[in-house]
Design a protein around this motif. Structure first.
Motif, PDB file in Angstrom:
ATOM      1  N   ASN A 181       0.125  15.601 -16.167  1.00  0.00           N
ATOM      2  CA  ASN A 181      -1.146  15.453 -15.474  1.00  0.00           C
ATOM      3  C   ASN A 181      -2.158  16.222 -16.022  1.00  0.00           C
ATOM      4  OD1 ASN A 181      -3.263  15.215 -13.835  1.00  0.00           O
ATOM      5  ND2 ASN A 181      -2.376  16.131 -11.898  1.00  0.00           N
ATOM      6  N   SER A 208      -5.306  16.113 -15.776  1.00  0.00           N
ATOM      7  CA  SER A 208      -6.614  16.242 -15.076  1.00  0.00           C
ATOM      8  C   SER A 208      -6.868  17.567 -14.269  1.00  0.00           C
ATOM      9  CB  SER A 208      -6.326  14.659 -13.818  1.00  0.00           C
ATOM     10  OG  SER A 208      -5.848  15.384 -12.800  1.00  0.00           O
ATOM     11  N   LYS A 209      -7.811  17.561 -13.364  1.00  0.00           N
ATOM     12  CA  LYS A 209      -8.235  18.672 -12.916  1.00  0.00           C
ATOM     13  C   LYS A 209      -7.840  18.601 -11.254  1.00  0.00           C
ATOM     14  CE  LYS A 209     -11.782  19.731 -16.133  1.00  0.00           C
ATOM     15  NZ  LYS A 209     -12.730  20.522 -16.103  1.00  0.00           N
ATOM     16  N   GLN A 210      -7.215  17.402 -11.025  1.00  0.00           N
ATOM     17  CA  GLN A 210      -6.711  17.278  -9.485  1.00  0.00           C
ATOM     18  C   GLN A 210      -5.148  16.967  -9.440  1.00  0.00           C
ATOM     19  OE1 GLN A 210      -9.049  13.988  -8.050  1.00  0.00           O
ATOM     20  NE2 GLN A 210     -10.950  14.989  -8.763  1.00  0.00           N
ATOM     21  N   LYS A 211      -4.399  17.287  -8.513  1.00  0.00           N
ATOM     22  CA  LYS A 211      -3.404  16.813  -8.296  1.00  0.00           C
ATOM     23  C   LYS A 211      -3.119  15.486  -7.942  1.00  0.00           C
ATOM     24  CE  LYS A 211      -3.381  18.237  -3.176  1.00  0.00           C
ATOM     25  NZ  LYS A 211      -2.559  19.122  -2.163  1.00  0.00           N
ATOM     26  N   VAL A 212      -1.919  14.693  -8.417  1.00  0.00           N
ATOM     27  CA  VAL A 212      -1.703  13.440  -8.167  1.00  0.00           C
ATOM     28  C   VAL A 212      -0.325  13.318  -7.316  1.00  0.00           C
ATOM     29  CG1 VAL A 212      -1.487  11.272  -9.418  1.00  0.00           C
ATOM     30  CG2 VAL A 212      -2.953  12.891 -10.314  1.00  0.00           C
ATOM     31  N   THR A 238       4.272  15.349  -5.635  1.00  0.00           N
ATOM     32  CA  THR A 238       3.005  15.694  -5.923  1.00  0.00           C
ATOM     33  C   THR A 238       2.940  16.552  -7.264  1.00  0.00           C
ATOM     34  OG1 THR A 238       2.034  15.540  -3.938  1.00  0.00           O
ATOM     35  CG2 THR A 238       0.726  16.820  -5.605  1.00  0.00           C
ATOM     36  N   GLY A 287       0.993  18.824 -10.005  1.00  0.00           N
ATOM     37  CA  GLY A 287      -0.444  19.659  -9.958  1.00  0.00           C
ATOM     38  C   GLY A 287      -1.219  19.334 -11.171  1.00  0.00           C
ATOM     39  N   ALA A 288      -2.439  19.853 -11.191  1.00  0.00           N
ATOM     40  CA  ALA A 288      -3.280  19.567 -12.123  1.00  0.00           C
ATOM     41  C   ALA A 288      -2.853  20.236 -13.381  1.00  0.00           C
ATOM     42  CB  ALA A 288      -4.762  20.123 -11.714  1.00  0.00           C
TER      43      ALA A 288
END
Length: 176
Positions: free
Chosen positions: A83, A85-89, A110, A112-113
């Motif tokens: 991941n 990105s700067k956000q958790k997914v 989940t 994490g970023a």
């Protein structure tokens, strides 16, 4: 330097050789200038941009050692999902598939970023950073395959393919 020149109709060998010897340095200068301008605008290979969002990082499609179907050997085959990105997914409903249709569907997990989760083929306890497919047979083909990461809505998020495992690549594909 050109070792020999061919003769052509309407030109003597001397005229033809002179044209080649004159044109070659001009072409070389032009090619060098073009290459230099391209290098100046391109980032070095070591500084290449990391793929954004959710994607495959690396795939160990041919685990080290003998393929003897032991759980240790099965777990030596894995896929990393990163991941960036700067956000958790939340991965619930995401699927990982191979060319033959073997499919792993994530439960509630989940990532994490900036984090990676490793999906191992064999059996084991899921912990932070590692989940298990819980299979008793291999998924990824050592002669070539393609991994697909599919969103819960069915759209392709990422894919990564490879050829035959060799002593040089050691059955590991970097998908970044």
């Amino acid at each position: 330097m050109i070792a020999s020149c061919s003769t052509f109709t309407r030109t003597t060998q001397k005229e033809h050789c002179t044209r080649i010897r004159t044109a070659a340095p001009i072409a070389l200068v032009a090619a060098t200038a073009l290459a230099g301008s391209l290098l100046a605008t391109a980032a070095p290979a070591t500084a290449a941009a990391h793929k954004g969002g959710l994607h495959f990082g690396a795939i160990q499609y041919d685990g080290p050692g003998k393929d003897d179907r032991t759980n240790k050997s099965l777990n030596a085959e894995w896929v990393n999902i990163h991941n960036n990105s700067k956000q958790k997914v939340q991965l619930k409903g995401y699927k990982v598939k191979d060319n033959t249709g073997f499919t792993y569907t994530f439960g509630s997990y989940t990532i994490g970023a900036g984090k990676t989760v490793k999906l191992r083929t064999g059996k084991g306890k899921n912990v932070s950073g590692t989940v298990h497919w819980n299979r008793g047979s291999y998924v990824w083909n050592n002669t070539g395959d393609k991994a697909r990461l599919i969103k819960p809505n069915g759209k392709l998020q990422a894919s990564c393919s490879w050829g035959k495992s060799t002593p040089k690549n050691k059955g590991l594909k970097n998908c970044h």
